[in-house]
Design an enzyme around this catalytic site. Structure first.
Site, PDB file in Angstrom:
ATOM      1  N   PHE A  36     -24.389 -27.910 100.438  1.00  0.00           N
ATOM      2  CA  PHE A  36     -24.872 -26.828 101.300  1.00  0.00           C
ATOM      3  C   PHE A  36     -23.977 -25.604 101.168  1.00  0.00           C
ATOM      4  O   PHE A  36     -22.758 -25.703 101.252  1.00  0.00           O
ATOM      5  CB  PHE A  36     -24.893 -27.316 102.749  1.00  0.00           C
ATOM      6  CG  PHE A  36     -25.466 -26.323 103.719  1.00  0.00           C
ATOM      7  CD1 PHE A  36     -26.792 -25.957 103.660  1.00  0.00           C
ATOM      8  CD2 PHE A  36     -24.664 -25.761 104.703  1.00  0.00           C
ATOM      9  CE1 PHE A  36     -27.330 -25.048 104.561  1.00  0.00           C
ATOM     10  CE2 PHE A  36     -25.182 -24.850 105.610  1.00  0.00           C
ATOM     11  CZ  PHE A  36     -26.524 -24.491 105.540  1.00  0.00           C
ATOM     12  N   SER A 104     -20.584 -33.057  98.352  1.00  0.00           N
ATOM     13  CA  SER A 104     -20.901 -32.832  99.752  1.00  0.00           C
ATOM     14  C   SER A 104     -22.342 -33.267 100.050  1.00  0.00           C
ATOM     15  O   SER A 104     -22.717 -34.396  99.774  1.00  0.00           O
ATOM     16  CB  SER A 104     -20.646 -31.361 100.097  1.00  0.00           C
ATOM     17  OG  SER A 104     -20.570 -31.162 101.481  1.00  0.00           O
ATOM     18  N   MET A 105     -23.179 -32.366 100.577  1.00  0.00           N
ATOM     19  CA  MET A 105     -24.568 -32.709 100.878  1.00  0.00           C
ATOM     20  C   MET A 105     -25.335 -33.130  99.630  1.00  0.00           C
ATOM     21  O   MET A 105     -26.330 -33.872  99.713  1.00  0.00           O
ATOM     22  CB  MET A 105     -25.264 -31.526 101.548  1.00  0.00           C
ATOM     23  CG  MET A 105     -26.672 -31.801 102.040  1.00  0.00           C
ATOM     24  SD  MET A 105     -27.544 -30.295 102.557  1.00  0.00           S
ATOM     25  CE  MET A 105     -27.970 -29.574 100.943  1.00  0.00           C
ATOM     26  N   ASP A 226      -9.814 -32.443 104.015  1.00  0.00           N
ATOM     27  CA  ASP A 226     -11.134 -31.823 103.968  1.00  0.00           C
ATOM     28  C   ASP A 226     -11.665 -31.639 105.391  1.00  0.00           C
ATOM     29  O   ASP A 226     -11.875 -32.617 106.112  1.00  0.00           O
ATOM     30  CB  ASP A 226     -12.080 -32.711 103.155  1.00  0.00           C
ATOM     31  CG  ASP A 226     -13.421 -32.051 102.860  1.00  0.00           C
ATOM     32  OD1 ASP A 226     -13.768 -31.075 103.542  1.00  0.00           O
ATOM     33  OD2 ASP A 226     -14.112 -32.530 101.944  1.00  0.00           O
ATOM     34  N   HIS A 256     -11.842 -29.735 100.339  1.00  0.00           N
ATOM     35  CA  HIS A 256     -13.255 -30.001 100.044  1.00  0.00           C
ATOM     36  C   HIS A 256     -13.603 -29.798  98.571  1.00  0.00           C
ATOM     37  O   HIS A 256     -14.461 -30.489  98.034  1.00  0.00           O
ATOM     38  CB  HIS A 256     -14.113 -29.069 100.916  1.00  0.00           C
ATOM     39  CG  HIS A 256     -15.562 -29.436 100.968  1.00  0.00           C
ATOM     40  ND1 HIS A 256     -16.012 -30.675 101.388  1.00  0.00           N
ATOM     41  CD2 HIS A 256     -16.681 -28.716 100.657  1.00  0.00           C
ATOM     42  CE1 HIS A 256     -17.327 -30.706 101.340  1.00  0.00           C
ATOM     43  NE2 HIS A 256     -17.758 -29.539 100.893  1.00  0.00           N
TER      44      HIS A 256
END
Length: 289
Positions: A36, A104-105, A226, A256
């Protein structure tokens, strides 16, 4: 058809496809899915590293991404899933052995296509998410009806202020962030549509239904520092995965963007992903006499 943005996207944030080469009669490749408010920019160096080892690598651009976050207005979870599926079909045509790399997403999208289409040799997860980093995000499904925009630059949280600066400068390193002229533009360029945040939360929620079904080899990489995807996300996902061929590595003092060159741990992460792929490639069968 692949997504075609109707807004400006800088060349290095556009989708990329790197042709591979056949190794011992097998075509090996990876589909990379960004997260995202991310873009193909974040994985390009990793992709070139893998391509130098002979891998085909493809990364699509998710709708609403690749520009300032305002472009997310109108983008939907369904459109992200559809683009991941389109990317999977493209990569599948080019590869005998296909691996997925999510950030991530993007890991939710990777799990979705792995379960829908099958035939995936393994998944490398970078900073995966199973829950939102701020509990208040769970209320965006209501807020979107009366509050169109979220202005993160107004947040009193130091981590959010840092994230805004980081994202803006990542988009354009030449910006003088603290100049009065840019500060006047900041509310517009950093605002995030609440509708887009709702779609992100919905995607994460969908992932919670997928992890217990993802029975393929998995390697998870997470950073202890993160704040966008705290490492407990990775630990929970690891516990839910049903397969035995799974590993979790949490790196201390890492955030991250653990696969990007400005993060010192990136070389270790790249090598680990390459080794994972190389050790899970199908062994060619000897020709029958």
């Amino acid at each position: 058809m692949p997504f075609q943005p109707d807004y400006d996207v800088h060349a290095d944030r556009r989708p990329y496809t790197l042709a591979g080469r056949s190794e011992d009669g097998r075509r090996v490749g990876a589909l990379v899915l960004h997260g995202f408010m991310g873009s193909p920019l974040s994985s390009r160096p990793l992709a070139h590293y893998l391509n130098d080892r002979g891998l085909f690598v493809h990364c699509p651009l998710l709708p609403g991404h690749g520009s300032y976050p305002g472009a997310l207005r109108g983008a939907s979870r369904r459109s992200w899933l559809a683009e991941a599926e389109e990317g999977f079909r493209l990569a599948r045509e080019q590869c005998d052995d296909l691996f997925l790399i999510g950030h991530s997403m993007g890991n939710v999208l990777a799990a979705h296509v792995a379960l829908k289409f099958g035939g995936v040799r393994g998944v490398a997860m970078l900073a995966p998410v199973i829950d939102v980093p701020d509990p208040r995000l769970r209320y965006v499904k209501y807020a979107r009806f009366f509050m169109p925009w979220y202005y993160p630059h107004k947040s009193k949280r130091e981590s959010m202020q840092h994230l805004v600066r980081e994202r803006v400068l990542d988009f354009d390193p030449t910006i003088d962030f603290d100049s009065p002229e840019f500060q006047a533009q900041l509310p517009h360029v950093s605002r995030v549509p609440i509708s887009g945040m709702h779609e992100m939360v919905s995607t994460i929620e969908q992932g919670r239904k997928l992890w217990p079904r993802l029975d393929v080899p998995v390697r998870i990489h997470a950073g202890e520092d993160d704040t966008a995807a705290p490492p407990d996300n990775a630990r929970q996902i690891y516990a839910l995965l049903p397969g035995k061929d799974k590993e979790l590595t949490v790196y201390p003092r890492v955030g991250h963007e653990l696969m990007r060159p400005f993060e010192p741990i990136h070389a270790t992460v790249w090598e680990s992903i390459a080794t994972f792929i190389e050790t899970h490639v199908t062994t060619p069968q000897p020709a029958k006499m």
